[in-house]
Each structure stands twice: as structure tokens, then as C-alpha cells.
Design an enzyme around this catalytic site. Structure first.
Site, PDB file in Angstrom:
ATOM      1  N   HIS A 141       0.811  -1.215   0.000  1.00 33.46           N
ATOM      2  CA  HIS A 141       0.000   0.000   0.000  1.00 33.46           C
ATOM      3  C   HIS A 141       0.851   1.274   0.000  1.00 33.46           C
ATOM      4  O   HIS A 141       0.348   2.352  -0.295  1.00 33.46           O
ATOM      5  CB  HIS A 141      -0.987   0.003   1.182  1.00 33.46           C
ATOM      6  CG  HIS A 141      -0.398   0.270   2.522  1.00 33.46           C
ATOM      7  ND1 HIS A 141      -0.184  -0.709   3.469  1.00 33.46           N
ATOM      8  CD2 HIS A 141       0.008   1.425   3.112  1.00 33.46           C
ATOM      9  CE1 HIS A 141       0.310  -0.178   4.562  1.00 33.46           C
ATOM     10  NE2 HIS A 141       0.450   1.127   4.376  1.00 33.46           N
ATOM     11  N   ASP A 171       0.142  -7.580   1.385  1.00 30.52           N
ATOM     12  CA  ASP A 171       0.551  -6.184   1.579  1.00 30.52           C
ATOM     13  C   ASP A 171       2.071  -6.052   1.611  1.00 30.52           C
ATOM     14  O   ASP A 171       2.635  -5.353   2.455  1.00 30.52           O
ATOM     15  CB  ASP A 171      -0.049  -5.595   2.848  1.00 30.52           C
ATOM     16  CG  ASP A 171       0.054  -4.068   2.881  1.00 30.52           C
ATOM     17  OD1 ASP A 171       0.195  -3.462   1.796  1.00 30.52           O
ATOM     18  OD2 ASP A 171       0.022  -3.488   3.983  1.00 30.52           O
ATOM     19  N   GLY A 251       3.459   7.046   7.848  1.00 28.82           N
ATOM     20  CA  GLY A 251       4.795   7.084   7.263  1.00 28.82           C
ATOM     21  C   GLY A 251       5.675   5.944   7.720  1.00 28.82           C
ATOM     22  O   GLY A 251       6.695   5.645   7.108  1.00 28.82           O
ATOM     23  N   SER A 253       4.772   2.818   7.738  1.00 27.86           N
ATOM     24  CA  SER A 253       4.459   1.606   6.978  1.00 27.86           C
ATOM     25  C   SER A 253       5.657   1.156   6.154  1.00 27.86           C
ATOM     26  O   SER A 253       6.268   1.944   5.427  1.00 27.86           O
ATOM     27  CB  SER A 253       3.282   1.853   6.045  1.00 27.86           C
ATOM     28  OG  SER A 253       2.082   1.895   6.761  1.00 27.86           O
ATOM     29  N   GLN A 316     -14.790  -5.142 -20.026  1.00 28.11           N
ATOM     30  CA  GLN A 316     -15.430  -4.314 -19.016  1.00 28.11           C
ATOM     31  C   GLN A 316     -15.551  -5.152 -17.756  1.00 28.11           C
ATOM     32  O   GLN A 316     -15.930  -6.330 -17.832  1.00 28.11           O
ATOM     33  CB  GLN A 316     -16.805  -3.830 -19.497  1.00 28.11           C
ATOM     34  CG  GLN A 316     -16.718  -2.942 -20.733  1.00 28.11           C
ATOM     35  CD  GLN A 316     -18.097  -2.576 -21.271  1.00 28.11           C
ATOM     36  OE1 GLN A 316     -19.088  -2.623 -20.553  1.00 28.11           O
ATOM     37  NE2 GLN A 316     -18.151  -2.200 -22.544  1.00 28.11           N
TER      38      GLN A 316
END
Length: 410
Positions: A141, A171, A251, A253, A316
Site C-alpha cells: 500500500h 501487503d 509514514g 508503513s 469491461q
């Protein structure tokens, strides 16, 4: 989703805590051959020395005497300590600050919209190198969807970084800095982090967090391991994390959570966001992260393609969230609502009703993540999509090779 750490027989009885969390980073709208990195030795991770220094030079490291002096209690037990300066001195060269730039476009109902650049910050840990690159692990992230990244080392020198691989389901992301562009002075001051074993953690032992808090540069907080195997859900993905009361601020992370020996035991990820709660930060256990990192660092380094040259997947789509997946008993991913006629996607056999779960081995859970990955491919490039396709009310996984179309003019 994180798996149960191997050998943890108490996992099924562990109390599950499902809470709403906020990503701990400063986001405005919101990362080869001859590989030389940390290796498994006798069940422990022992990293290489600093890329530019003598391996025998450990003058700034933590000696066994230092550790014994810090944690000595007289009865053989460890205690929480307040002076962690020797640990910080040894590990700080292994932690980096990450600064990102993202182009944001706002559309207005009346009149033209506007486009501007937004900056964000995070942290990272130097985990290895190959023949041509220095490798840094961070949170997905922190770097997801950014246009450019730069890494700042302990000597305050900054260098451009490129994405190597990312796994949103864990993550985690690995970014690379070309060794040829890093000055000898910087190489002599940085170090590859020593990775510990989070499966051996004990609740109550010392925890030290280092990261780029609020984007101001590296800072240090200390506390204890508050709990293990806490289940935390972020963006419909559930993680089993280490809980600590060491402050993890925006910050931080991607930064390091350390034990008293200066070993990385976790990768700082999220903090609890509430006016009623203090001291609840979370980190990805390093023993869970290592297998993912091992795969990501072997991927080919990616460079974004100019927008006019980017490939186009002529479909789509609709996101299949965790809620939708549970309600209709279908896989999470990107649902194909339509396939454009006479397109290369149609020629490849992509069908309405397919659910895309990865592209070239990179996990896909949303349309935005699929679009982000496509920014690294030119038109005419062949990619492999992992697709879940329904057959007799049962979804089967298949791989489909598809050549990307050119983007439409509009």
C-alpha cells in the site's frame, strides 16, 4: 490472506479480533542471476554484510556482550528495556525512507477538471541485493499506483527506485535501486538487515519500531510485543499480525519492527485508528513475509510504459469484493462483465462471467489493481491471466494467454 504460522497448535483457539484500521502512512489520495541475499542457515536468517563494507567489520553491530548487558536480570529472564540506542545505531543503516509521487486527476461536474501531483511517504528495509540491484521490502500500500518512487538512505542521499514485485494479498512489495547509480559513499554506510524468527516471539518482550514517521525522516519508538496472531481486516483482506504498543505512525508503513538483538521480526503495516485507544500498532510477522519476499525479489524489475504505448485489455469489469464473494459464493477478483467484439481479448478466449485473479502471477483483487499492472506493459505484449471460470456451478482455475490491444484513441 496470511496462513497459520507452521507449528502453532494454539492457533484455532486464538481469540479473533476484527477491527477497523487505518493504513499507517502519509498518503494524500491515498512501490536475478548471482543473487546474494539473506539465506536460511541453521533455522535462522543471517544476512550479507553491508554492500560496500568489509564483512568482518562489525564495530557498529550488536555484540552478545551488549545484549547480555542490556537484558541481564540476574535470574536468566529477559526484561523490557528503555535504552535501545545500541540497537538503533546498528540497524538504522538498514532502514530507508520512501517518497512517492502520484498524478491525481479530479473531474468536476461543471467545467474542466484539474490534474496535480500528490506526494506520499513510507518506509522500507534493505533485505538483499543481486548482481545489479539493491533490494528493499516495503508494504504494497506504500507504493501501489504511484508514478515514481525515490529512496533516501541513512546518509540523506536519495535515489530513484523501481518496482520489482508486489503482492497485495500480503501487503508486501519489493523495490529495486540500481547499484550502478548508488555512490560509493552511500554503499559504505548502508547495511542489509538481519532477519529474525517471528515464530519465536514471546508476548511482553521488547519491540523497537523504526520508520519515516509523517515523512519527516527516520525516527524510533519502543515498547513491547502486546499480542501475536491478531486477525486484522484491511480492504477486505484479513491478516494475522503482531500487535505492539511501540508507536506506529503515518509514514512508518514498511519500516522495521525489531527485537532487542536488532533482528527484523516484523514489517510495520497498520495502526488502530480511534480516539478511545492508544498503543495498538500492527506488523506483518517476518517469518510469514519471507516466502513472499523470496518470490517477489526474483521477478523482473518493472518500468512503467508511456501512456500512449500502454497495452489495453478490451474488457469491461466489476470488482468482486469479499462481501459479494461470500454472498454469491464466488471467488474474489475482477469479474468480466463484457468482452469487446473483434478484440484480442475475445480471440484469446476470455468470456463474460470469468473472474480474473492474477496477471503474470501478480495477484489481482480489484479493477484498479488490474489497470495499475497494465501500465507496465506495451501494446502487443502477451500476458498470462489466471482466471476462475464457472463450469457446472463449480469454479475452475485456468490460465489464458492474451495479447494486449492498443489503447483506444479516446
Amino acid at each position: 490472506m496470511f496462513k497459520d504460522p507452521e507449528g502453532n497448535k494454539n492457533w484455532t483457539t486464538m481469540k479473533i479480533v476484527a477491527i477497523t484500521v487505518a493504513l499507517a502512512l502519509l498518503f494524500g489520495g491515498v512501490a536475478g542471476a548471482g543473487f546474494q541475499t539473506a539465506k536460511y542457515i541453521a533455522g535462522r536468517i543471517i544476512p550479507d554484510s553491508s554492500p560496500g563494507t568489509d564483512q568482518n567489520d562489525d564495530s557498529d553491530g550488536i555484540t552478545e556482550e551488549d545484549v547480555e548487558k542490556i537484558i541481564e536480570t540476574g535470574d536468566g529472564n529477559t526484561v523490557t528495556v528503555t535504552d535501545v540506542s545500541s540497537v538503533v545505531k546498528a540497524v538504522m543503516p538498514s532502514v530507508v525512507s520512501i517518497k512517492n509521487t502520484t498524478t491525481v486527476t479530479e473531474q468536476y461536474r461543471w467545467g474542466p477538471g484539474r490534474t496535480y501531483e500528490s506526494q506520499s511517504a513510507g518506509s522500507g528495509i534493505i533485505i538483499g541485493k543481486n548482481d545489479s540491484e539493491l533490494l528493499v521490502v516495503t508494504n504494497n500500500h506504500v507504493i501501489e499506483g504511484v508514478d515514481s518512487m525515490s529512496v533516501t538512505f541513512i546518509d540523506e542521499q536519495s535515489y530513484e527506485a523501481l518496482l520489482k514485485g508486489a503482492d497485495p494479498n500480503h501487503d508486501l512489495a519489493v523495490i529495486a535501486i540500481p547499484l550502478s547509480g548508488i555512490s560509493e559513499s552511500t554503499l559504505n554506510q548502508i547495511k542489509i538487515a538481519e532477519l529474525g524468527d517471528s515464530d519465536k516471539l514471546i508476548v511482553g518482550e521488547t519491540a523497537i519500531a523504526i520508520g519515516n514517521a509523517l515523512g519527516y525522516g527516520q525516527s524510533v519508538t519502543a515498547g513491547v510485543i502486546s499480542a501475536l496472531h491478531r486477525e486484522v481486516t484491511v480492504n477486505n483482506v484479513t491478516f494475522a499480525l503482531i500487535q505492539t504498543d511501540a508507536a506506529i505512525n503515518p509514514g512508518n508503513s514498511g519500516g522495521a519492527l525489531l527485537n532487542i538483538r536488532g533482528e527484523v521480526i516484523g514489517i510495520n503495516a497498520v495502526k488502530f485508528s480511534s480516539s478511545d485507544v492508544e498503543g495498538m500498532g500492527y506488523a506483518i510477522p517476518i517469518s510469514t513475509a519471507i516466502p513472499v519476499i523470496d518470490e517477489l525479489e526474483l521477478q523482473e524489475t518493472k518500468v512503467k510504459v508511456a501512456e500512449a504505448e500502454q497495452g489495453y485489455l478490451a474488457i469491461q469489469t466489476v470488482d468482486v469484493t469479499a462481501e459479494i464473494a461470500a454472498t454469491y459464493n464466488i471467488p474474489m477478483g475482477v469479474f468480466v462483465a463484457a468482452v469487446e467484439n473483434d478484440s484480442l481479448a475475445e480471440d484469446a478466449g476470455i468470456q463474460k462471467g470469468d473472474i480474473i485473479t492474477s496477471i503474470d502471477g501478480n495477484s489481482i483483487t480489484t479493477k484498479d489493481r488490474l489497470d495499475d499492472k497494465l501500465e507496465y506493459y506495451k501494446a502487443g505484449t502477451e500476458v498470462v491471466l489466471t482466471i476462475q471460470r464457472a463450469a457446472d456451478n463449480v469454479y475452475e482455475e485456468i490460465a489464458v494467454k492474451v495479447t494486449l490491444d492498443e489503447k483506444p484513441a479516446n
